[in-house]
Scaffold this active site. Structure first.
Site, PDB file in Angstrom:
ATOM      1  N   SER A 246       0.890  -1.382   0.018  1.00  0.00           N
ATOM      2  CA  SER A 246      -0.006  -0.009  -0.086  1.00  0.00           C
ATOM      3  C   SER A 246       0.856   1.497   0.056  1.00  0.00           C
ATOM      4  O   SER A 246       2.049   1.155   0.552  1.00  0.00           O
ATOM      5  CB  SER A 246      -0.962   0.108   1.189  1.00  0.00           C
ATOM      6  OG  SER A 246      -0.211   0.410   2.294  1.00  0.00           O
ATOM      7  N   ASP A 247       0.399   2.363  -0.645  1.00  0.00           N
ATOM      8  CA  ASP A 247       0.940   3.661  -0.215  1.00  0.00           C
ATOM      9  C   ASP A 247       0.797   3.882   1.364  1.00  0.00           C
ATOM     10  O   ASP A 247      -0.110   3.439   1.928  1.00  0.00           O
ATOM     11  CB  ASP A 247       0.362   4.689  -0.895  1.00  0.00           C
ATOM     12  CG  ASP A 247       1.355   5.910  -1.138  1.00  0.00           C
ATOM     13  OD1 ASP A 247       2.150   6.011  -0.614  1.00  0.00           O
ATOM     14  OD2 ASP A 247       1.010   6.859  -2.267  1.00  0.00           O
ATOM     15  N   TRP A 248       1.819   4.758   1.785  1.00  0.00           N
ATOM     16  CA  TRP A 248       1.833   4.809   3.233  1.00  0.00           C
ATOM     17  C   TRP A 248       0.414   5.295   3.912  1.00  0.00           C
ATOM     18  O   TRP A 248       0.017   6.196   3.318  1.00  0.00           O
ATOM     19  CB  TRP A 248       2.977   5.577   3.624  1.00  0.00           C
ATOM     20  CG  TRP A 248       4.289   4.741   3.925  1.00  0.00           C
ATOM     21  CD1 TRP A 248       5.248   5.273   5.044  1.00  0.00           C
ATOM     22  CD2 TRP A 248       4.897   3.558   2.988  1.00  0.00           C
ATOM     23  NE1 TRP A 248       6.190   3.984   4.732  1.00  0.00           N
ATOM     24  CE2 TRP A 248       6.017   3.401   3.772  1.00  0.00           C
ATOM     25  CE3 TRP A 248       4.367   3.102   1.919  1.00  0.00           C
ATOM     26  CZ2 TRP A 248       6.841   2.244   3.283  1.00  0.00           C
ATOM     27  CZ3 TRP A 248       5.156   1.927   1.597  1.00  0.00           C
ATOM     28  CH2 TRP A 248       6.326   1.752   2.071  1.00  0.00           C
ATOM     29  N   ALA A 250      -2.463   3.999   3.523  1.00  0.00           N
ATOM     30  CA  ALA A 250      -3.647   4.058   2.316  1.00  0.00           C
ATOM     31  C   ALA A 250      -4.634   2.705   2.586  1.00  0.00           C
ATOM     32  O   ALA A 250      -5.835   2.990   2.398  1.00  0.00           O
ATOM     33  CB  ALA A 250      -3.035   3.709   1.047  1.00  0.00           C
TER      34      ALA A 250
END
Length: 827
Positions: A246-248, A250
């Site tokens: 995941s993006d941080w 997210a």
């Protein structure tokens, strides 16, 4: 004589790789069998901001990730361990050279291994849908084919060094406004032909070991829970076998993320996975078989990068060492795009040169946000030209400052961050590369924890470059004490300017002190921040900024001084720039204008000296209302740490500017696609497949400089193009000649245009490109293979690719608008 059967050699290599992959899978399965449910779910959550936990029972060491894409920062946001800073991704794409992108990737792998990093959080292959996108400097192009070609070789280069990549942000993360919550409504055809296309090309041709899913939603589901795009398209149709991180912050739902194909929820440990996932499995809400699949993919990544005992890493012998400074300089000069050169103003003629502009002295070499790294040195345009030009021929004048607010304390400051507990005892310290301090999660100095940290003091010295009133300020929320030269100018609490605390945290610094200082005489500076109690948020951040501004002379007077300097010179070189308040992660632009009085500066200098060269230091398009009034315009992007040296190479003629535009440059008024602000949480991609040059042509609008445009220091004549078809492959051979008086490099661009116009398709699109080099008077031949996909469209009725038969014109030239020769084919 020995003959080499290259097909046989390739078959042997493929067989060997398959055997090695199979051997790693055996080790992966053994490791998986050694883990219980709690260990497996803990692995998927990460242990901190940048790493996954070690699991000794499975022979797994900790796996470390780090931000890119222009450098490898490592796990600490600090200059204690500097990083090579390459030019911005827009610059790399402007080279139109996949081979150069591969070499950049090899260097970054070398940097990653030096810093103990196993996975690089890069490259960004989102598209320049609208020129207002604030993070476009971190993406390559408006064209999916060019993006895919550059991204493929970047990934191959990094992974050839044994370091993983995470191609991001999957998918349609093409703007920053409300990026955490926006639901982008994208038609299936545009999604396939544009936004998914670079990811698909990279998966097929580079086999990345990771993908990063974005914050945003696409047509409903968030990307961290998008079963269709992740499980059915990415993994199913494309065969991707790597990890999905995941993006941080997210990831939002434990069961939704697991079912949606997410493998790693970062940062850890407080994520939707870990304990929450183990509990969901035990409660019957999540399927442990899906947990095993995710863990298997993480272990496969660990095996590939060499942190799983018993598994041979994919790369056992890293590539030969790369000279980072030399490569950074080469990429920069190859990326510079000369968009105007009236009467051969460049290369510089012998004589006096007046260098003008704040960005000429204080270079902006990279964009803001997670792409930030700290190089060991930065070569400014002033540094580069001073070293390259004869003594006594160069003068420098500030002209106009692009900063419309207090910038981060930087030049002349030598700072350290000192951490103390509640009793005032020093816990630890770290050097600070500038007045901007940002520590995330466990990124704290040794001996410091969030539990024992009470205050952080940025302290050190400042040596002014100018005499006069220097302004100091603070950006951040909470209690601060600011002291300069022994006097405390502020001791209080900065509070939100409105209801939204983020307006203060991300907004402009607040000025608090005007101090009379003398050039060359150092003074002590201190900014102390008292840390508030830790909350429940999983991502703990210590962030604040000491800001500083030099004495401000009347803007009209500075511009008049610059005009006088230009009048006394044979050539005036003006460097104009954006700032980190214009181009950065976290927000989009509201206009395309240069900040401050820089347009007025260029007009005044051009009026004083018709032989004015303007260097545009921005990562993405800006408006240039004076472009027809100056002799030359050179786009330098964010050129990386060696930008000033590369600029001197190009301006003096030691090297040719090699870049071509990867994105259309024009005014905001004329730009066809400008909507980046969602309404009621949704952003319709109403333009469909018409973005970039496709849209400019559809709407009949003329940009300032078209896609693919760029001038060199020589001339080229296109002689012929021959097209051949064999075994379903279309190949074009283009013959051209260097008709100028200097050696040069040309980027040969092939555009495909249907003979029968179809309003649902662009008038033409980039189908292939290649570069050639030749000495004056010599000929060259470029061979370009057109991919089958260039002739296909996504058929929404059947949900598949459809090959569109018919007559096409292959248009060969120097840009989308400068097409020199054609050939017609029927397919």
């Amino acid at each position: 004589m020995t003959y080499i059967d290259f097909d046989e050699e390739a078959d042997v290599a493929e067989t060997t790789q398959a055997m090695q992959d199979a051997a790693r899978e055996v080790v992966v399965e053994t490791a998986l069998g050694a883990l219980d449910l709690d260990a497996k779910t803990r692995l998927l959550a990460g242990q901190d901001v940048w790493s996954l936990p070690a699991l000794p029972e499975a022979g797994l060491a900790s796996l470390v990730m780090s931000d890119g894409p222009i450098g490898v920062r490592g796990v600490h946001w600090s200059a204690d361990d500097p990083s090579v800073a390459l030019p911005s991704p827009t610059a790399l794409a402007a080279t139109w050279d996949p081979g150069l992108a591969h070499r950049a990737g090899v260097l970054l792998a070398q940097e990653a291994r030096r810093k103990g990093v196993h996975v690089l959080l890069a490259p960004t292959v989102n598209l320049h849908r609208s020129p207002l996108g604030g993070r476009h400097f971190e993406a390559y192009s408006e064209d999916p084919y060019l993006t895919g070609r550059i991204g493929t070789e970047y990934v191959r280069g990094v992974q050839s060094g044994g370091v993983g990549t995470t191609v991001k942000h999957f998918v349609a993360n093409d703007a920053e406004t409300d990026r955490l919550t926006v639901n982008n409504l994208v038609g299936e055809r545009a999604l396939r032909e544009l936004y998914l296309a670079p990811f698909e090309a990279i998966v097929e041709n580079a086999h990345p070991w990771g993908i990063m899913t974005a914050y945003n939603s696409v047509n409903g589901p968030t990307m961290t829970e998008h079963h269709h795009l992740v499980n059915e398209v990415l993994r199913g149709a494309w065969g991707f076998d790597g990890v999905n991180v995941s993006d941080w912050t997210a990831a939002r739902s434990t069961t939704g993320a697991l079912a949606g194909g997410l493998d790693i929820a970062m940062p850890g440990p407080g994520t939707v996975f870990g304990e929450a996932l183990a509990r969901a499995v035990r409660d019957g809400e999540a399927d442990e078989a899906l947990v095993d699949e995710a863990v298997r993919r993480v272990l496969r990544l660990a095996a590939r990068v060499g942190v799983l005992d018993g598994a041979e890493p994919v790369v056992t012998d890293p590539p030969d060492a790369v000279d980072g400074e030399a490569l950074a300089r080469e990429i920069a000069r190859r990326s510079f795009v000369l968009v105007r050169n009236d009467n051969g103003a460049l290369p510089l003629r012998p004589g006096r040169v007046a260098l003008i502009g704040a960005a000429a002295r204080d270079a902006r070499v990279l964009g803001g946000g997670s792409a930030t790294v700290f190089p060991a040195r930065v070569v400014s345009p002033l540094d580069g030209l001073t070293a390259a030009l004869p003594d006594g021929t160069l003068t420098y004048t500030l002209g106009a400052d692009p900063n419309t607010e207090l910038p981060v304390a930087d030049r002349g400051f030598e700072l350290r961050a000192v951490c103390r507990d509640a009793t005032g005892q020093v816990l630890g310290a770290r050097s600070a590369p500038s007045g901007h301090l940002q520590w995330t999660g466990s990124d704290l100095p040794e001996g410091v924890t969030h539990e024992n940290l009470h205050s952080v003091e940025l302290t050190g010295s400042f040596t002014p470059r100018e005499s006069g009133t220097h302004t100091f300020g603070i950006k951040g929320l909470g209690p601060f004490r600011l002291t300069v030269a022994g006097t405390t100018y502020y001791d209080g609490v900065q509070r939100p300017a409105g209801d939204d605390p983020f307006l203060t945290f991300f907004g402009p610094p607040v000025p608090h002190a005007g101090v009379e200082l003398t050039a060359g005489e150092p003074v002590e500076v201190s900014l102390t921040y008292t840390v508030p109690p830790a909350g429940d948020h999983p991502l703990r951040v210590i962030g604040f900024t000491l800001a500083h501004q030099d004495p401000q002379q009347d803007a009209d007077e500075r511009i008049a001084e610059a005009a006088e300097a230009a009048r006394a010179a044979d050539t005036a070189v003006v460097v104009v720039a954006t700032t980190d308040r214009v181009e950065s992660e976290g927000f989009d632009r509201t206009d395309l204008r240069l900040p401050g009085r820089q347009d007025d500066l260029v007009r005044a200098v051009a009026a004083a000296n018709p032989n004015t060269v303007v260097v545009v230091n921005s990562g993405s398009p800006v408006e240039l209302p004076w472009r027809d009034d100056v002799a030359a315009v050179l786009l330098s992007w964010f050129p990386g740490q060696e930008g000033g040296a590369a600029l001197a190479d190009v301006l003096t003629g030691a090297h040719e500017p090699g870049g071509r535009l990867p994105t259309t440059w024009g005014s905001l008024t004329d730009a066809p696609v400008t909507q980046v602000v969602p309404e009621n949480g949704e952003l319709p991609y109403a333009e469909g497949v018409f973005i970039g040059y496709r849209a400019w042509e559809k709407h009949g609008r003329s940009p300032a400089y078209p896609f693919g445009h760029g001038l060199g220091y020589t001339d080229w004549t296109y002689d012929s193009v021959e097209v051949a078809e064999a075994a379903g492959t279309t190949t074009a051979k283009v013959r051209l000649r260097n008709t100028g008086d200097r050696p040069g490099r040309e980027v040969v661009q092939l555009y495909l245009a249907p003979a029968d116009p179809d309003p649902t398709r662009p008038a033409r699109w980039l189908a292939g490109f290649a570069s050639v080099e030749a000495a004056p008077g010599d000929g060259a031949e470029a061979t370009v293979e057109l991919p089958r996909r260039a002739f296909e469209i996504w058929d929404e009725a059947t949900g598949s690719w459809s090959f569109v038969k018919g007559s096409y014109e292959i248009q060969v030239g120097r840009s989308i608008t400068d097409r020199r020769i054609t050939a017609t084919i029927n397919v």
